[in-house]
Motif scaffolding. Structure first.
Motif, PDB file in Angstrom:
ATOM      1  N   SER A  65       0.826  -1.202   0.000  1.00 17.81           N
ATOM      2  CA  SER A  65       0.000   0.000   0.000  1.00 17.81           C
ATOM      3  C   SER A  65       0.864   1.257   0.000  1.00 17.81           C
ATOM      4  N   GLU A  66       2.142   1.108   0.439  1.00 15.63           N
ATOM      5  CA  GLU A  66       3.058   2.240   0.435  1.00 15.63           C
ATOM      6  C   GLU A  66       3.963   2.236  -0.790  1.00 15.63           C
ATOM      7  N   GLY A  67       4.310   1.011  -1.258  1.00 15.71           N
ATOM      8  CA  GLY A  67       5.295   0.937  -2.328  1.00 15.71           C
ATOM      9  C   GLY A  67       4.779   0.403  -3.639  1.00 15.71           C
ATOM     10  N   GLY A  68       3.498   0.066  -3.733  1.00 15.16           N
ATOM     11  CA  GLY A  68       2.945  -0.430  -4.982  1.00 15.16           C
ATOM     12  C   GLY A  68       2.937  -1.936  -5.050  1.00 15.16           C
ATOM     13  N   ALA A  69       2.082  -2.493  -5.923  1.00 16.45           N
ATOM     14  CA  ALA A  69       1.935  -3.939  -6.042  1.00 16.45           C
ATOM     15  C   ALA A  69       3.064  -4.529  -6.875  1.00 16.45           C
ATOM     16  N   HIS A  70       3.251  -5.811  -6.758  1.00 19.96           N
ATOM     17  CA  HIS A  70       4.295  -6.513  -7.482  1.00 19.96           C
ATOM     18  C   HIS A  70       3.653  -7.530  -8.424  1.00 19.96           C
ATOM     19  N   ASP A  71       4.494  -7.999  -9.388  1.00 17.67           N
ATOM     20  CA  ASP A  71       3.996  -8.963 -10.366  1.00 17.67           C
ATOM     21  C   ASP A  71       3.974 -10.385  -9.819  1.00 17.67           C
ATOM     22  N   PHE A  72       4.665 -10.614  -8.702  1.00 16.06           N
ATOM     23  CA  PHE A  72       4.764 -11.962  -8.153  1.00 16.06           C
ATOM     24  C   PHE A  72       4.404 -11.966  -6.670  1.00 16.06           C
ATOM     25  N   PHE A  73       3.696 -13.017  -6.258  1.00 16.33           N
ATOM     26  CA  PHE A  73       3.546 -13.302  -4.835  1.00 16.33           C
ATOM     27  C   PHE A  73       4.786 -14.059  -4.373  1.00 16.33           C
ATOM     28  N   VAL A  74       4.990 -14.080  -3.072  1.00  9.90           N
ATOM     29  CA  VAL A  74       6.052 -14.908  -2.489  1.00  9.90           C
ATOM     30  C   VAL A  74       5.380 -16.151  -1.920  1.00  9.90           C
ATOM     31  N   GLY A  75       5.600 -17.285  -2.555  1.00  3.64           N
ATOM     32  CA  GLY A  75       4.927 -18.505  -2.151  1.00  3.64           C
ATOM     33  C   GLY A  75       3.545 -18.622  -2.779  1.00  3.64           C
ATOM     34  N   VAL A  76       2.936 -19.776  -2.607  1.00  2.00           N
ATOM     35  CA  VAL A  76       1.607 -20.038  -3.169  1.00  2.00           C
ATOM     36  C   VAL A  76       0.549 -19.360  -2.300  1.00  2.00           C
ATOM     37  N   PRO A  77      -0.355 -18.554  -2.874  1.00  2.00           N
ATOM     38  CA  PRO A  77      -1.433 -17.935  -2.079  1.00  2.00           C
ATOM     39  C   PRO A  77      -2.327 -18.997  -1.445  1.00  2.00           C
ATOM     40  N   SER A  78      -2.932 -18.657  -0.310  1.00  2.00           N
ATOM     41  CA  SER A  78      -3.724 -19.650   0.425  1.00  2.00           C
ATOM     42  C   SER A  78      -4.927 -20.178  -0.364  1.00  2.00           C
ATOM     43  N   PRO A  79      -5.681 -19.362  -1.139  1.00  2.00           N
ATOM     44  CA  PRO A  79      -6.773 -19.965  -1.928  1.00  2.00           C
ATOM     45  C   PRO A  79      -6.259 -20.984  -2.946  1.00  2.00           C
ATOM     46  N   ALA A  80      -5.130 -20.649  -3.593  1.00  2.00           N
ATOM     47  CA  ALA A  80      -4.546 -21.606  -4.548  1.00  2.00           C
ATOM     48  C   ALA A  80      -4.053 -22.844  -3.820  1.00  2.00           C
ATOM     49  N   GLY A  81      -3.503 -22.664  -2.611  1.00  2.00           N
ATOM     50  CA  GLY A  81      -3.061 -23.806  -1.828  1.00  2.00           C
ATOM     51  C   GLY A  81      -4.205 -24.747  -1.500  1.00  2.00           C
ATOM     52  N   ALA A  82      -5.383 -24.173  -1.200  1.00  2.00           N
ATOM     53  CA  ALA A  82      -6.554 -25.005  -0.903  1.00  2.00           C
ATOM     54  C   ALA A  82      -6.962 -25.831  -2.115  1.00  2.00           C
ATOM     55  N   VAL A  83      -6.936 -25.222  -3.294  1.00  2.00           N
ATOM     56  CA  VAL A  83      -7.297 -25.952  -4.513  1.00  2.00           C
ATOM     57  C   VAL A  83      -6.259 -27.036  -4.807  1.00  2.00           C
ATOM     58  N   LEU A  84      -4.975 -26.687  -4.639  1.00  2.00           N
ATOM     59  CA  LEU A  84      -3.918 -27.664  -4.899  1.00  2.00           C
ATOM     60  C   LEU A  84      -4.004 -28.847  -3.952  1.00  2.00           C
ATOM     61  N   VAL A  85      -4.277 -28.584  -2.669  1.00  2.00           N
ATOM     62  CA  VAL A  85      -4.257 -29.672  -1.694  1.00  2.00           C
ATOM     63  C   VAL A  85      -5.426 -30.636  -1.905  1.00  2.00           C
ATOM     64  N   MET A  86      -6.492 -30.160  -2.535  1.00  2.00           N
ATOM     65  CA  MET A  86      -7.636 -31.036  -2.797  1.00  2.00           C
ATOM     66  C   MET A  86      -7.513 -31.786  -4.120  1.00  2.00           C
ATOM     67  N   PHE A  87      -6.374 -31.637  -4.799  1.00  2.00           N
ATOM     68  CA  PHE A  87      -6.188 -32.263  -6.107  1.00  2.00           C
ATOM     69  C   PHE A  87      -6.402 -33.774  -6.096  1.00  2.00           C
ATOM     70  N   PRO A  88      -5.890 -34.530  -5.108  1.00  2.00           N
ATOM     71  CA  PRO A  88      -6.164 -35.980  -5.114  1.00  2.00           C
ATOM     72  C   PRO A  88      -7.654 -36.308  -5.061  1.00  2.00           C
ATOM     73  N   MET A  89      -8.429 -35.532  -4.304  1.00  2.00           N
ATOM     74  CA  MET A  89      -9.871 -35.764  -4.246  1.00  2.00           C
ATOM     75  C   MET A  89     -10.520 -35.462  -5.587  1.00  2.00           C
ATOM     76  N   VAL A  90     -10.112 -34.353  -6.193  1.00  2.00           N
ATOM     77  CA  VAL A  90     -10.702 -33.951  -7.469  1.00  2.00           C
ATOM     78  C   VAL A  90     -10.431 -35.007  -8.535  1.00  2.00           C
ATOM     79  N   VAL A  91      -9.212 -35.531  -8.554  1.00  2.00           N
ATOM     80  CA  VAL A  91      -8.883 -36.573  -9.532  1.00  2.00           C
ATOM     81  C   VAL A  91      -9.732 -37.816  -9.281  1.00  2.00           C
ATOM     82  N   SER A  92      -9.960 -38.161  -8.011  1.00  2.00           N
ATOM     83  CA  SER A  92     -10.784 -39.342  -7.706  1.00  2.00           C
ATOM     84  C   SER A  92     -12.233 -39.140  -8.144  1.00  2.00           C
ATOM     85  N   PHE A  93     -12.708 -37.889  -8.114  1.00  2.00           N
ATOM     86  CA  PHE A  93     -14.069 -37.614  -8.599  1.00  2.00           C
ATOM     87  C   PHE A  93     -14.130 -37.692 -10.124  1.00  2.00           C
ATOM     88  N   ALA A  94     -13.050 -37.243 -10.783  1.00  2.00           N
ATOM     89  CA  ALA A  94     -13.029 -37.242 -12.252  1.00  2.00           C
ATOM     90  C   ALA A  94     -12.847 -38.650 -12.807  1.00  2.00           C
TER      91      ALA A  94
END
Length: 248
Positions: A130-159
């Protein structure tokens, strides 16, 4: 004669509460996902977590558009993120595959702790942005993306309905690795900063319509493919960031 000053307006417009209402709705979705998970209705549980992801993407943007951001809203959003992306996905996974595994519970704790550390780091970096402006990259995987990634084995089992059961130990290791990705220093591309030209905008809109249609028609297959694409984006973002760093 001077006209009497109009009385100051007290309270807030009800529409200003809409972003907070979306955040609370996301919290309710995450809590209900846990309930469905322990009732063995795993598909509904995953859908509710995905709904929480969508609501998480809307509430902050809506608050900024309506100029109704507040300290309480920011705290609510952070608490909702921890519940929806740091607790609900791994508890559903625990019920699905890890219930009889001690290593599985260790992986659940590891993931949740990594998520809360990731959110704490993100909150600090957001104040700096908010003081220095936004960046093009996050540091590490964002938590919403982490939630989707961690459920990948379940999603594959449904597919893949005839897929053999996944080893609890393999799922435990996978959950722990996703948690480590969230607190890692790996640069992840921030798609929110993408801009497109006016001439090509119609093609992106068409692609968005086709993507929504695919999600509505073949939800689990499409979601599994999107997760694989995101894994590819992680590798691409890591390589891109290293090239940019080497040029400096």
């Amino acid at each position: 004669m001077t006209e009497p000053a109009s009385p100051k307006k007290k309270g807030v417009d009800i529409i200003q509460l809409l972003p907070n209402l979306l955040t609370i709705s996301a919290i309710c979705a995450g809590l209900t996902a846990i309930r469905f998970g322990y009732e063995a209705n795993y598909e509904m549980a995953v859908k509710l977590i995905l709904a929480a992801c969508v609501l998480d993407g809307l509430d902050g943007r809506l608050a900024r558009m309506m100029k109704s951001t507040s300290a309480i809203g920011a705290e609510l959003d952070s608490l909702a993120d921890f519940l929806n992306f740091g607790v609900a996905p791994v508890l559903v996974l625990h019920s699905w595959s890890l219930g009889d595994s001690r290593a599985g519970w260790i992986a659940v704790l590891c993931y949740s702790v990594c998520c809360v550390l990731r959110l704490a780091r993100f909150n600090v970096s957001s104040r700096m942005e908010s003081e220095g402006g936004a960046h093009d990259f996050f540091v590490g995987v964002p938590s919403p993306a982490g939630a989707v990634l961690v459920m990948f084995p379940m999603v594959v089992s449904f597919a893949v309905t005839d897929m053999s059961p996944v080893s609890p130990l393999a799922v435990s290791v996978y959950v722990g690795l996703i948690g480590l990705l969230m607190i890692s220093r790996i640069p992840t591309y921030a798609f929110r900063n993408i801009s497109v030209g006016q001439e090509s905008a119609k093609f992106y809109l068409l692609g968005g319509v086709l993507l929504v249609a695919a999600l509505l028609t073949y939800l689990w297959t499409t979601l599994a493919l999107l997760t694989l694409v995101y894994f590819g984006c992680l590798i691409w973002g890591f390589k891109s960031a290293r090239k940019d760093k080497a040029k400096k």
